[in-house]
Design an enzyme around this catalytic site. Structure first.
Site, short mmCIF file in Angstrom:
data_model
loop_
_atom_site.label_atom_id
_atom_site.label_comp_id
_atom_site.label_asym_id
_atom_site.label_seq_id
_atom_site.Cartn_x
_atom_site.Cartn_y
_atom_site.Cartn_z
N THR A 108 -0.48 -43.29 -13.77
CA THR A 108 -0.58 -41.83 -13.78
C THR A 108 0.61 -41.19 -14.47
O THR A 108 0.47 -40.29 -15.30
CB THR A 108 -0.70 -41.30 -12.34
N HIS A 155 38.13 -7.26 -20.10
CA HIS A 155 38.13 -6.79 -18.71
C HIS A 155 37.61 -5.35 -18.63
O HIS A 155 38.09 -4.54 -17.81
CB HIS A 155 39.52 -6.90 -18.07
N SER A 280 11.69 6.82 -16.45
CA SER A 280 11.81 6.90 -15.00
C SER A 280 10.65 7.72 -14.45
O SER A 280 10.15 8.64 -15.09
CB SER A 280 13.14 7.59 -14.63
N LYS A 286 15.65 9.76 -18.64
CA LYS A 286 16.04 8.35 -18.65
C LYS A 286 15.37 7.57 -19.78
O LYS A 286 14.20 7.78 -20.10
CB LYS A 286 15.70 7.68 -17.31
N ARG A 287 16.14 6.66 -20.35
CA ARG A 287 15.64 5.71 -21.35
C ARG A 287 16.35 4.39 -21.09
O ARG A 287 17.33 4.03 -21.72
CB ARG A 287 15.94 6.24 -22.75
#
Length: 454
Positions: A108, A155, A280, A286-287
């Site tokens: 198998t 950072h 949204s 919003k994008r």
């Protein structure tokens, strides 16, 4: 049938996989791969003289994945625990007397592993094609912005000026190495599997004919003929999934960078505009960077796939008691996730909105502090590196506290003016003058192979 995962959900499946990769790892594709292996095995054995050629021809003519009863296969597989015996049973029924030679001397796992490798080969073709498309897109983008100055960040703070093209070229460099890894892995890992019950091929005799069958089968399927059975040596498949995960992680890094640059505070980049994409339900403005978000999510999920494959390498003796089954779930999902990530990366990089004015505005946010190293390195030959560092460090502190340009603060310091002069200090305030080898490295990575480095 009710969908239960993101991979088969009508709502989510196109976010987490491409239709092309789903087709490679579909039930139909798997059955076709199994049937192909069984027919190829019969042909290989006939050429070596182990089974009659007419039996092999009948098997080749009668074995058809579309004739298999799926519901019966599902029931029988749930009972047996593996799909091969139920498949072979149905195929043998289709082949009549020749069915007695089907699956001759194989086990198998021979058939399942080889079918999986065939799927991996097709999956890697799709991955390599998408990766090449992405690399080409990113190279063009990098070269077009080889002189677009922007803030280099370490950072999450301004470090030194770089170019946007340089940032993209760094992405490309890792993808180029992944392309090399993919090519090498194909040569190592795409191996035929044929070992019989314990891997020794004892079922095909003790002479050279057994190994000749394996070699013929490899040739028939376009796979490598290994030196020894790999039933419990799973490094090849682990390498494939590991590379998929590594590519996904590099794409996740790109997604992270892009998502950050898309943020309101940065505003340097936006994914290509598609009406309604990233919208949204409550905030009309919003994008959201959807492609980048999926790339990051896929990277996290792929990490676990690589970990699972490493775990599954620890198999007992000559046939695993459980770890092999892990691969059945992990391998297809790894390919599906990476196909999605690559597709999203290609879409996001095909036509992003790049705000070079905002990049320059952001570069000037710290009023020259981003060029502190340039000043320090210019002072070092005159004052010594450590003293130069201390002088500039203190000037930066005062400039920050008084919110004045660094140049203005430096011009109040006699020791600095004596070493560099008023004009020298002002010239050091030009970010374009402190880009080091960014342009040369960008062109080294992204130029056409015949083009000279500028």
């Amino acid at each position: 049938m009710t969908a239960s995962t993101v991979f088969d959900s009508v709502l989510l499946r196109d976010l987490f996989a491409t239709p092309e990769m789903r087709a490679v790892f579909s039930d139909q594709a798997y059955l076709e791969a199994v049937v192909r292996v069984e027919a190829a095995l019969a042909q290989a054995q006939a050429r070596v003289g182990i089974i009659p050629q007419d039996a092999a021809d009948t098997i080749a003519a009668c074995c058809d994945a579309t004739r298999l009863d799926r519901e019966r296969l599902g029931r029988d597989t749930a009972t047996v625990g593996y799909p091969i015996l139920p498949i072979v049973t149905q195929l043998a029924e289709e082949c009549g007397d020749a069915g007695g030679y089907l699956h001759w001397g194989a086990t198998t796992q021979d058939i399942m592993d080889t079918a999986t490798i065939l799927q991996c080969a097709k999956g890697l073709d799709l991955v390599a094609g998408a990766l090449d498309e992405l690399r080409d897109t990113l190279r063009r983008l990098a070269l077009s912005h080889a002189d677009t100055v922007t803030a280099g960040r370490t950072h999450l703070q301004h470090a030194l000026p770089i170019t946007f093209g340089y940032r993209i070229a760094v992405w490309v460099s890792s993808l180029d190495r992944h392309a090399d890894r993919l090519r090498d892995a194909r040569e190592r890992a795409l191996m035929v599997q044929l070992g019989g019950a314990a891997g020794t091929l004892a079922s095909l005799g003790t002479g050279p004919q057994a190994l000749r069958v394996r070699a013929e089968l490899a040739t028939e399927l376009g796979l490598r003929d290994p030196d020894i059975t790999w039933h419990v040596a799973r490094d090849g498949l682990a390498e494939i999934v590991g590379i998929l995960a590594a590519i996904g992680a590099s794409l996740g890094k790109i997604g992270t960078d892009v998502a950050l640059m898309c943020s309101t505070e940065f505003g340097e980049l936006a994914e290509p505009f598609v009406k309604g994409r990233g919208a949204s339900s409550t905030m009309p403005q919003k994008r959201n960077p959807i492609s980048s978000e999926v790339m990051v999510a896929a990277a996290k999920l792929l990490r676990d796939k690589a970990s699972a494959m490493l775990d599954a390498m620890m198999q007992d003796f000559e046939r695993a008691t459980g770890p092999w089954h892990v691969e059945w779930a992990v391998i297809p999902e790894a390919f599906l996730l990476l196909s999605s990530s690559l597709a999203h990366a290609v879409d996001a990089m095909a036509g992003p909105h790049i705000d070079t004015i905002r990049m320059r505005d952001n570069l000037d946010l710290t009023q020259g502090l981003i060029l502190a190293e340039a000043v320090m390195m210019a002072l070092a030959p005159h004052l010594g590196r450590q003293h130069a560092h201390e002088l500039v460090y203190d000037a930066c502190r005062v400039a920050t506290e008084t919110k004045r340009p660094l140049v203005d603060e430096l011009l109040t310091r006699p020791e600095v003016v004596a070493a560099l002069g008023d004009r020298g200090i002002r010239e050091l305030a030009d970010p374009m003058a402190y880009l080091g080898s960014a342009r040369a490295m960008t062109h080294a990575v992204c130029r056409p192979s015949s083009a000279p480095v500028s």
